[in-house]
Write a protein that holds these residues in place. Structure first.
Motif, short mmCIF file in Angstrom:
data_model
loop_
_atom_site.label_atom_id
_atom_site.label_comp_id
_atom_site.label_asym_id
_atom_site.label_seq_id
_atom_site.Cartn_x
_atom_site.Cartn_y
_atom_site.Cartn_z
N GLY A 1 22.23 -75.47 -94.24
CA GLY A 1 21.19 -75.70 -93.25
C GLY A 1 21.14 -77.15 -92.81
O GLY A 1 20.10 -77.65 -92.37
N GLN B 1 13.55 -71.15 -100.63
CA GLN B 1 13.63 -72.29 -99.72
C GLN B 1 14.21 -71.83 -98.39
O GLN B 1 15.21 -71.11 -98.36
CB GLN B 1 14.52 -73.39 -100.32
CG GLN B 1 13.93 -74.05 -101.55
CD GLN B 1 14.72 -75.29 -101.97
OE1 GLN B 1 15.66 -75.70 -101.28
NE2 GLN B 1 14.33 -75.89 -103.08
N ARG C 1 15.67 -73.28 -94.84
CA ARG C 1 16.17 -74.49 -94.18
C ARG C 1 16.96 -74.09 -92.95
O ARG C 1 17.29 -72.92 -92.74
CB ARG C 1 17.07 -75.27 -95.15
CG ARG C 1 16.41 -75.66 -96.45
CD ARG C 1 17.33 -76.54 -97.30
NE ARG C 1 18.62 -75.91 -97.57
CZ ARG C 1 18.85 -75.03 -98.54
NH1 ARG C 1 17.85 -74.65 -99.33
NH2 ARG C 1 20.04 -74.53 -98.72
N ALA D 1 11.40 -75.83 -94.68
CA ALA D 1 11.89 -77.12 -94.19
C ALA D 1 12.91 -76.87 -93.07
O ALA D 1 14.12 -77.02 -93.26
CB ALA D 1 12.50 -77.94 -95.31
N THR D 2 12.42 -76.44 -91.92
CA THR D 2 13.30 -76.13 -90.78
C THR D 2 13.01 -77.09 -89.63
O THR D 2 12.02 -77.81 -89.63
CB THR D 2 13.07 -74.69 -90.31
OG1 THR D 2 11.69 -74.53 -89.90
CG2 THR D 2 13.36 -73.69 -91.43
#
Length: 628
Positions: free
Chosen positions: A348, A366, A368, A396-397
C-alpha cells in the motif's frame, strides 16, 4: 411192567421239556417281531431290540430323555412291561449358546423407540430411564427384553457410547452390539455433518467398530460457482467447484485431471445449477484453458470468465476464445481477458496503485493504500469495523480521485472475503484481486471465490490462496495445546497411572486411565507434549532415573497401542528430581512416584530431542533395589 412205567414217564418228561423249549423260542421270536414292528411304526428305528427268553432288551442312543420314555411306553403297550430291559443311552444335551445382545434405538420427532435383547441392568438405570430427559415430552417406547447370560466384553462401553450419541442426534437410528455400533443420522448442514463424524469417530471405545452414515441436505449454491486455475507448469487446482449430480461431479473431476496435475480434487453437489449442460460447459472451457497454456476459469451461474496467463500470445488467445465460445452450450456466455503482467506490491505504499488489508492472527486489521475520496473512506472504515470489530481496525489510506469507478466495490468484496479468514491479506488493484491466508473452514476457498465472482462481475481476474488448518476448525472441537495438557493432567490427578513394584509394567487397574488419556491425545496429535516419569528417593539415583525413563516410555507405548499418533510426544525420565511431597513418609513417596504431561515449546522440544539422543544405555549390573 415197572420198566414200561419208567420209560413212559421219561418219554413224557422229554416231550414236556421239548414243548417248553419250543414254546419259549416261539415267544422270544414273536416278542422281537412285535416290538421291532412297533418301533418302526413309531419312527424309532434307531432302537436295537435283543430278546433273551421272555426278556426284551432295548438299546441305542435316544436323542433326548422324552424320546427314550416314549419308546419304553410304546413297547410296554405290546408286551408285559416287566419283560423290558432298558439299555438305551440318551444323547448328551448341547450347551445352550448365549444369545446375541443387541439394541435398536430410533429417535425422531415422534419420540424414542427401543427394541432388542440386553443383559439385566442390575441396580442401575435402564436405557429408557437414561433417555427420558431427551424425549422432550414425547414417548419412549421400551420393547427391550432381558436375558441372564454373561455380559460380552465391550458391551457396556458400546452401549454407553451409543446412548450418548443418541442424545446428540435428534434424527437417528443406532444399532448396538458388543463389537459394532452402526449409526445412521441426518444432520442440518455439511458443516454439522463433518463435526458429528469427527466427534463420533474420536470418542468410539477401544475394541468397538463404528459404521457411520451421516447425511446432510444438499445445499443451495448461489451463485452456482466453479473456479479452476492452471499454471504454466501444468499444476491445476480448484478454488471452488460445484456440481448438480454425482455424474456431473465425476465428469468435471475427470476433465480437471486430464487438463493438469491436481491433488485430491473435490466438488460440492448442490442445488441451483443454471443449466443441465453445466458439466458439458465446464469440460469445454477447461479444454480451452489447456489449449491456451494456462490461466483461470470462473463460472458464476451461466456467466464465464476466462483469464489467460499474461504470457499468452494474442493469436493463441483469440483462437482459443473463439473455439470455446462456439462450443459452449446455449445459455452460457463467456468474457475473456488477456491481462497485462500483474505485479503485487502488497504494501500500500505511495507508488503502488493498490489497496491492501491485512489481518493478524490476533484479529488486528490494517487498511492501507488508496481509496477514491473521504466519503468512500468512511464507508470502507464502517464496513471494516462492522466485519472485524471497532477496536480491531486501523485505517491509514489516502485519496486518489483517478481510481476506476468499480474500485469501492472491489475493496468491499475483498474485505468481505478477508473476514472469512483467521488471518491473511487482501490486495486490490485495477484489474486484479488477491486473497491469501489461513482458515479453519474447508470451504473457505469456495466461499471467497463465490463472493468475488458475484461481486466483481466481468472483472474476475483474482487469485485465492487459502490454506486450511484443522487446528482452527471450530467444528472439530479441537482443544488448545494448553487445554490438552490440562485435561490429561486432570485425569492423572483423579486416577494416577501405577506400575508393578520396581517395574515399568503398567498395572491392569490403570487401563481406564490410559484409555481416557488416549481419547484426549487423539484430539491433540499436533501438540508437542512430554511424558515425564518420576520416582521417590529410595534406591540409587542412577537406577531411579533409568526406571522413570522406562515408565515414561511404557506410557508412550500404551498410547501408541491405542492408535494415538505419538510423533509429537516425547518421554523423559526425571528420576527422583522435583518431588511434590515428603519422601520421608509412605504417602509422600507414593505421591512422588508419578507420571506428568507437559506442554513443549519448539525450543524445549528441540532440547529434549538432543538430550534423548545423548543418552547412553547402562550395561553395568545393578544390585541395589530401585524405587518402586
Amino acid at each position: 411192567m415197572r420198566l414200561k412205567t419208567i420209560a413212559a414217564f421219561c418219554a413224557a418228561a422229554a416231550l414236556s421239556v421239548g414243548g417248553a423249549w419250543l414254546s419259549a423260542g416261539w415267544v422270544e421270536a414273536r416278542s422281537g417281531e412285535v416290538v421291532t414292528s412297533t418301533l418302526i411304526d413309531g419312527q424309532h428305528d434307531w432302537t436295537t431290540v435283543t430278546t433273551d427268553g421272555l426278556l426284551v432288551a432295548l438299546g441305542g442312543e435316544a436323542p433326548d430323555e422324552a424320546t427314550r420314555f416314549r419308546v419304553v411306553s410304546a413297547v410296554g403297550r405290546v408286551i408285559d412291561p416287566d419283560r423290558i430291559v432298558d439299555n438305551m443311552d440318551v444323547k448328551a444335551r448341547e450347551q445352550i449358546k448365549a444369545p446375541r445382545f443387541s439394541v435398536e434405538m430410533l429417535r425422531n420427532g415422534e419420540g424414542i423407540s427401543l427394541i432388542g435383547l440386553i443383559p439385566p441392568t442390575g441396580d442401575g438405570k435402564g436405557i429408557a430411564e437414561q433417555l427420558a430427559d431427551v424425549a422432550n415430552n414425547t414417548p419412549v417406547t421400551d420393547l427391550l427384553e432381558t436375558a441372564s447370560y454373561p455380559v460380552p466384553e465391550n458391551w457396556e462401553a458400546a452401549l454407553a457410547y451409543s446412548i450418548k450419541a443418541l442424545r446428540d442426534l435428534e434424527r437417528s437410528k443406532i444399532s448396538v452390539s458388543a463389537d459394532l455400533v452402526e449409526i445412521t443420522a441426518i444432520s442440518d448442514s455439511p458443516e454439522s455433518k463433518r463435526r458429528i463424524e469427527s466427534q463420533l469417530a474420536r470418542s468410539v471405545p477401544n475394541g468397538v467398530r463404528l459404521a457411520l452414515s451421516i447425511s446432510a441436505p444438499r445445499p443451495v449454491i448461489t451463485p452456482f460457482t466453479l473456479r479452476f486455475t492452471l499454471d504454466a507448469e501444468g499444476n491445476a487446482s480448484f478454488d471452488a467447484c460445484s456440481a448438480d449430480t454425482e455424474d456431473a461431479k465425476s465428469r468435471i473431476l475427470r476433465a480437471a485431471s486430464s487438463v493438469g496435475q491436481i491433488e485430491k480434487p473435490e466438488c460440492a453437489i448442490g442445488l441451483g445449477v443454471p443449466s443441465p449442460n453445466w458439466a458439458k460447459a465446464v469440460e469445454v472451457a477447461m479444454s480451452g484453458l489447456k489449449d491456451m497454456g494456462g490461466g483461470s476459469l470462473t463460472f458464476s451461474d451461466a456467466d464465464i470468465t476466462l483469464v489467460a496467463l499474461d504470457t499468452t500470445s494474442q493469436g493463441t488467445f483469440d483462437r482459443v476464445v473463439g473455439e470455446v465460445d462456439a462450443a459452449l452450450p446455449e445459455v452460457f456466455s463467456m468474457h475473456a481477458v488477456l491481462p497485462e503482467k500483474v505485479v503485487v506490491d502488497g504494501t500500500g505504499a505511495e507508488a503502488a496503485v493498490e489497496f491492501v488489508a491485512t489481518r493478524s492472527p490476533e484479529g488486528l486489521v490494517q487498511l492501507r493504500g488508496r481509496l477514491t475520496d473521504d466519503g468512500i473512506e468512511q464507508i470502507v472504515g464502517s464496513f471494516a469495523r462492522a466485519q472485524f470489530g471497532s477496536d480491531k481496525v486501523y485505517l491509514a489510506t489516502r485519496d486518489d480521485p483517478n481510481l476506476p469507478e468499480s474500485w469501492p466495490v472491489r475493496v468491499l468484496a475483498a474485505l468481505e472475503a478477508l473476514a472469512t479468514l483467521e488471518s491473511g491479506s487482501a490486495v486490490v488493484q485495477k484489474d486484479y484481486v488477491e486473497i491469501r491466508g489461513l482458515s479453519g473452514d474447508k470451504n473457505a476457498s469456495d466461499t471467497i471465490s463465490r463472493t468475488l465472482a458475484d461481486k466483481l462481475g466481468d472483472a474476475e481476474n483474482f487469485d485465492v490462496n487459502v490454506r486450511y488448518d484443522e487446528m482452527l476448525d471450530t467444528t472439530l472441537n479441537i482443544p488448545t495445546p494448553e487445554e490438552c495438557v490440562s485435561r490429561i493432567n486432570s485425569i492423572l490427578s483423579a486416577a494416577k497411572i501405577t506400575f508393578e513394584p520396581s517395574s515399568a509394567e503398567i498395572t491392569a487397574d490403570t487401563k481406564r486411565t490410559i484409555d481416557r488419556i488416549a481419547e484426549i491425545a487423539k484430539q491433540c496429535e499436533r501438540v508437542k507434549m512430554e511424558i515425564g516419569g518420576y520416582t521417590d528417593s529410595q534406591g540409587r539415583e542412577e537406577m531411579n532415573s533409568a526406571l522413570s525413563q522406562q515408565r515414561a516410555d511404557s506410557v508412550r507405548a500404551a498410547l501408541q497401542s491405542r492408535r494415538v499418533l505419538t510423533s509429537n510426544i516425547t518421554a523423559k525420565g526425571y528420576g527422583e528430581a522435583d518431588p511434590i511431597a515428603d519422601n520421608d513418609t509412605a504417602d509422600g513417596r507414593e505421591a512422588n512416584r508419578r507420571i506428568e504431561f507437559k506442554l513443549l515449546t519448539d525450543a524445549r522440544a528441540a532440547a529434549t530431542d538432543d538430550a534423548s539422543g545423548d543418552t547412553e544405555a547402562t550395561t553395568e549390573a545393578e544390585t541395589e533395589t530401585p524405587s518402586e
